[in-house]
Design a protein around this motif. Sequence first.
Motif, PDB file in Angstrom:
ATOM      1  N   ASP A 153       0.828  -1.216   0.000  1.00 24.30           N
ATOM      2  CA  ASP A 153       0.000   0.000   0.000  1.00 24.30           C
ATOM      3  C   ASP A 153       0.857   1.258   0.000  1.00 24.30           C
ATOM      4  O   ASP A 153       0.606   2.222   0.753  1.00 24.30           O
ATOM      5  CB  ASP A 153      -0.950   0.023   1.197  1.00 24.30           C
ATOM      6  CG  ASP A 153      -2.019  -1.056   1.119  1.00 24.30           C
ATOM      7  OD1 ASP A 153      -2.523  -1.303   0.019  1.00 24.30           O
ATOM      8  OD2 ASP A 153      -2.320  -1.660   2.162  1.00 24.30           O
ATOM      9  N   SER A 154       1.901   1.272  -0.832  1.00 20.06           N
ATOM     10  CA  SER A 154       2.772   2.449  -0.889  1.00 20.06           C
ATOM     11  C   SER A 154       3.229   2.690  -2.327  1.00 20.06           C
ATOM     12  O   SER A 154       3.306   1.765  -3.138  1.00 20.06           O
ATOM     13  CB  SER A 154       4.002   2.262   0.011  1.00 20.06           C
ATOM     14  OG  SER A 154       4.855   1.259  -0.509  1.00 20.06           O
ATOM     15  N   TYR A 155       3.525   3.955  -2.619  1.00 20.19           N
ATOM     16  CA  TYR A 155       4.061   4.296  -3.932  1.00 20.19           C
ATOM     17  C   TYR A 155       5.416   3.634  -4.151  1.00 20.19           C
ATOM     18  O   TYR A 155       5.720   3.147  -5.245  1.00 20.19           O
ATOM     19  CB  TYR A 155       4.223   5.815  -4.067  1.00 20.19           C
ATOM     20  CG  TYR A 155       2.924   6.579  -4.094  1.00 20.19           C
ATOM     21  CD1 TYR A 155       1.874   6.185  -4.907  1.00 20.19           C
ATOM     22  CD2 TYR A 155       2.747   7.718  -3.312  1.00 20.19           C
ATOM     23  CE1 TYR A 155       0.674   6.896  -4.933  1.00 20.19           C
ATOM     24  CE2 TYR A 155       1.568   8.432  -3.326  1.00 20.19           C
ATOM     25  CZ  TYR A 155       0.532   8.019  -4.140  1.00 20.19           C
ATOM     26  OH  TYR A 155      -0.642   8.720  -4.174  1.00 20.19           O
ATOM     27  N   THR A 156       6.228   3.618  -3.103  1.00 19.38           N
ATOM     28  CA  THR A 156       7.582   3.068  -3.220  1.00 19.38           C
ATOM     29  C   THR A 156       7.540   1.600  -3.632  1.00 19.38           C
ATOM     30  O   THR A 156       8.302   1.163  -4.506  1.00 19.38           O
ATOM     31  CB  THR A 156       8.339   3.209  -1.890  1.00 19.38           C
ATOM     32  OG1 THR A 156       8.358   4.584  -1.496  1.00 19.38           O
ATOM     33  CG2 THR A 156       9.765   2.712  -2.023  1.00 19.38           C
ATOM     34  N   GLY A 157       6.656   0.825  -3.010  1.00 17.78           N
ATOM     35  CA  GLY A 157       6.558  -0.589  -3.345  1.00 17.78           C
ATOM     36  C   GLY A 157       6.149  -0.809  -4.787  1.00 17.78           C
ATOM     37  O   GLY A 157       6.702  -1.676  -5.481  1.00 17.78           O
TER      38      GLY A 157
END
Length: 282
Positions: free
Chosen positions: A142-146
């Motif tokens: 649930d993250s942009y980085t992932g």
Amino acid sequence: MHLSRKTKKRLLSTVTYFFLLIASIYSLFPIFWAFLTAIKPADEVRSPTPTLFTANPTLENFRSVLFETQFPRYFLNSVIVSVGSVLLSIFIGVLAAYALSRLSKSPGVKTLGVGMLLAQMVPVVLLMIPLYRIMMNLGLLDSYTGLIISYTVFAVPIITWMLKGFFDTIPIEIEESAMLDGCNKFYLIVRIMLPLSVPAIVSAGIYALVHAWSEFVLTFTFVSDDSMRTLSTGVFNFMGLWIVDWGRLMAAAILIIIPIAIVFTFIQKYLVSGLTAGSTKG
């Protein structure tokens, strides 16, 4: 019956364009159909006797998608993730491609390059469980980085091979002359290799952009928070358990296509030259 060379050439050209026209109609008709469905009133979309055209076109489905759903949020998420993955993929791909091109005679380099390409043949579904465990342990769900990292992992191998083919066509004498003038490797890549490689980089960037913009499996696996969904998974909200909102679904599909179509329109010349630049060497 003897045909002149000019007649044969004209006949071949006519046949070629005819089949290209058929292929274009075949490819564009689903988009045309989606647009026609998007501008139909709800009662016509659900009619038991569907028609291709409508006598009462409306933009209600587009208005509803843009102002009554989370579509703008999904669009923003897709832009952030796509731009981030494109920049990171190009950065890594340029360095890897340059290394593979200039160190091609070193032991193990060709094996490494082939291994990167063969890794693309592994179905993404087989990697979902280990990738999910990794993302969970790193706190990247649930993250942009992932999403940016996962998109980059699958885009870099192809981008590397696309750029390597172009770097192979750049004479090494250009680099030797620059180094004799005192240019180090970093400035050599930034000030000489990158400007010469703009068409190839644009082509690689387009591949990464389309891959990130349309990616479904990775986002569906790594994102459960609705506010973090991208366009490819966000449109699922228009599909219920017992009914599908075809009008709004088709409107959303058209809106998803428009940004990519605009990008293709403005950089078409770079795309064509970039795809053909690395096809020959010399």
